[in-house]
Scaffold this motif. Sequence first.
Motif, PDB file in Angstrom:
ATOM      1  N   THR A 202       0.957  -1.309   0.089  1.00 38.36           N
ATOM      2  CA  THR A 202       0.038  -0.007   0.024  1.00 38.36           C
ATOM      3  C   THR A 202       1.041   1.352  -0.149  1.00 38.36           C
ATOM      4  O   THR A 202       0.239   2.426  -0.566  1.00 38.36           O
ATOM      5  N   CYS A 204       1.045   2.718   2.453  1.00 36.25           N
ATOM      6  CA  CYS A 204      -0.028   3.876   3.131  1.00 36.25           C
ATOM      7  C   CYS A 204       0.949   4.598   4.238  1.00 36.25           C
ATOM      8  O   CYS A 204       1.859   4.036   4.778  1.00 36.25           O
ATOM      9  N   ALA A 208      -2.916   6.077  -1.919  1.00 34.62           N
ATOM     10  CA  ALA A 208      -4.423   5.192  -1.862  1.00 34.62           C
ATOM     11  C   ALA A 208      -4.984   4.734  -3.174  1.00 34.62           C
ATOM     12  O   ALA A 208      -5.096   5.659  -4.046  1.00 34.62           O
ATOM     13  N   HIS A 210      -7.601   3.398  -6.044  1.00 36.95           N
ATOM     14  CA  HIS A 210      -9.060   3.833  -6.575  1.00 36.95           C
ATOM     15  C   HIS A 210      -9.773   2.958  -5.938  1.00 36.95           C
ATOM     16  O   HIS A 210      -9.487   1.770  -5.601  1.00 36.95           O
ATOM     17  N   TYR A 212     -10.486   5.203  -3.404  1.00 33.68           N
ATOM     18  CA  TYR A 212      -9.918   6.170  -2.255  1.00 33.68           C
ATOM     19  C   TYR A 212      -8.756   6.990  -2.539  1.00 33.68           C
ATOM     20  O   TYR A 212      -8.070   8.042  -1.678  1.00 33.68           O
ATOM     21  N   ARG A 213      -8.370   7.281  -3.791  1.00 36.75           N
ATOM     22  CA  ARG A 213      -7.318   8.015  -4.335  1.00 36.75           C
ATOM     23  C   ARG A 213      -7.361   9.422  -3.665  1.00 36.75           C
ATOM     24  O   ARG A 213      -8.451   9.920  -3.609  1.00 36.75           O
ATOM     25  N   LYS A 215      -7.104  10.090  -0.486  1.00 39.05           N
ATOM     26  CA  LYS A 215      -7.432  10.040   0.704  1.00 39.05           C
ATOM     27  C   LYS A 215      -6.434   9.113   1.486  1.00 39.05           C
ATOM     28  O   LYS A 215      -5.466   8.804   1.164  1.00 39.05           O
ATOM     29  N   ARG A 216      -6.223   9.052   2.877  1.00 39.20           N
ATOM     30  CA  ARG A 216      -5.446   8.481   3.675  1.00 39.20           C
ATOM     31  C   ARG A 216      -5.358   6.902   3.341  1.00 39.20           C
ATOM     32  O   ARG A 216      -6.447   6.325   3.239  1.00 39.20           O
ATOM     33  N   ASN A 217      -4.603   6.280   2.784  1.00 33.55           N
ATOM     34  CA  ASN A 217      -4.462   4.860   2.523  1.00 33.55           C
ATOM     35  C   ASN A 217      -4.121   3.970   3.816  1.00 33.55           C
ATOM     36  O   ASN A 217      -3.666   4.417   4.993  1.00 33.55           O
ATOM     37  N   TYR A 221      -6.678  -1.866   2.179  1.00 32.31           N
ATOM     38  CA  TYR A 221      -6.898  -1.510   0.721  1.00 32.31           C
ATOM     39  C   TYR A 221      -5.921  -2.331  -0.398  1.00 32.31           C
ATOM     40  O   TYR A 221      -6.060  -2.167  -1.714  1.00 32.31           O
TER      41      TYR A 221
END
Length: 255
Positions: A202, A204, A208, A210, A212-213, A215-217, A221
């Motif tokens: 990730t 993260c 993030a 798709h 959630y692109r 946004k916080r990863n 995900y």
Amino acid sequence: MLFDTHAHLNDTQYNEDLEEVIERAQTEGVSEMVIVGFDRPTIQRAMELVERYDFMFACVGWHPVDAIDMTDEDLTWIEELTSHPKVVAIGEMGLDYHWDKSPKDVQKEVFRRQIRLAKKVKLPIVIHNREATADIVEILKEEKAEEVGGIMHCFSGSPEVAKECVNMNFYISLGGPVTFKNAKKPKEVAAEIPLEKLLIETDCPYLAPHPYRGKRNEPGYVKLVAEQIAEIKGLTFEEVAEATTQNAKKLFGIK
Ligand SMILES: [Zn+2]
């Protein structure tokens, strides 16, 4: 089960809800993850996490953007940490020409010193590459990094470069960008590189997938990354999950 090979749950962005993030990851089928620390505070926090959670492992090293800050003591500390049974790799290391905090020659030297350390302690390396592909490949060759191998983390280059890295004993790790509609190269890499040389991650809280692109990863995900690779390769989700998890365990020496 899924193996997120590159997560920064040691980032302060998870201070408030780490337990919920971990629960969601487990609900989505994430069975293992590697927490990457790349400076003093994030390495310290990664070690705390791997002491607390049996399904977390650590990768410790020095980020190229901050190469100019790395002292001899830092590198000695990283070497000491590699004797910890849950430290499975060194990194993330490499070159980042997008930011100019650290001059290129300093970045290259810090990169080389970490490759030499990895060969000394016999651990794989995790490579961060931003706008520096040619120099990275040259240094990996000159330092004979294929002796330890490792991961091209969040790989965004061409299939040709990916194949060159595979030939140097590196795995290609794909993250959120492979799910982006306009991401031509990661999709080509997913199609052309054999499953036995692919990993998923990730990165993260960054990148993030798709939908959630931006946004916080979070590690849960990574399932979306595996699903995208399965679709591209015409395989089942289970086949991709199983193979990438086995690849990661083999590389990191996890039973
Ligand atoms: Zn990272």
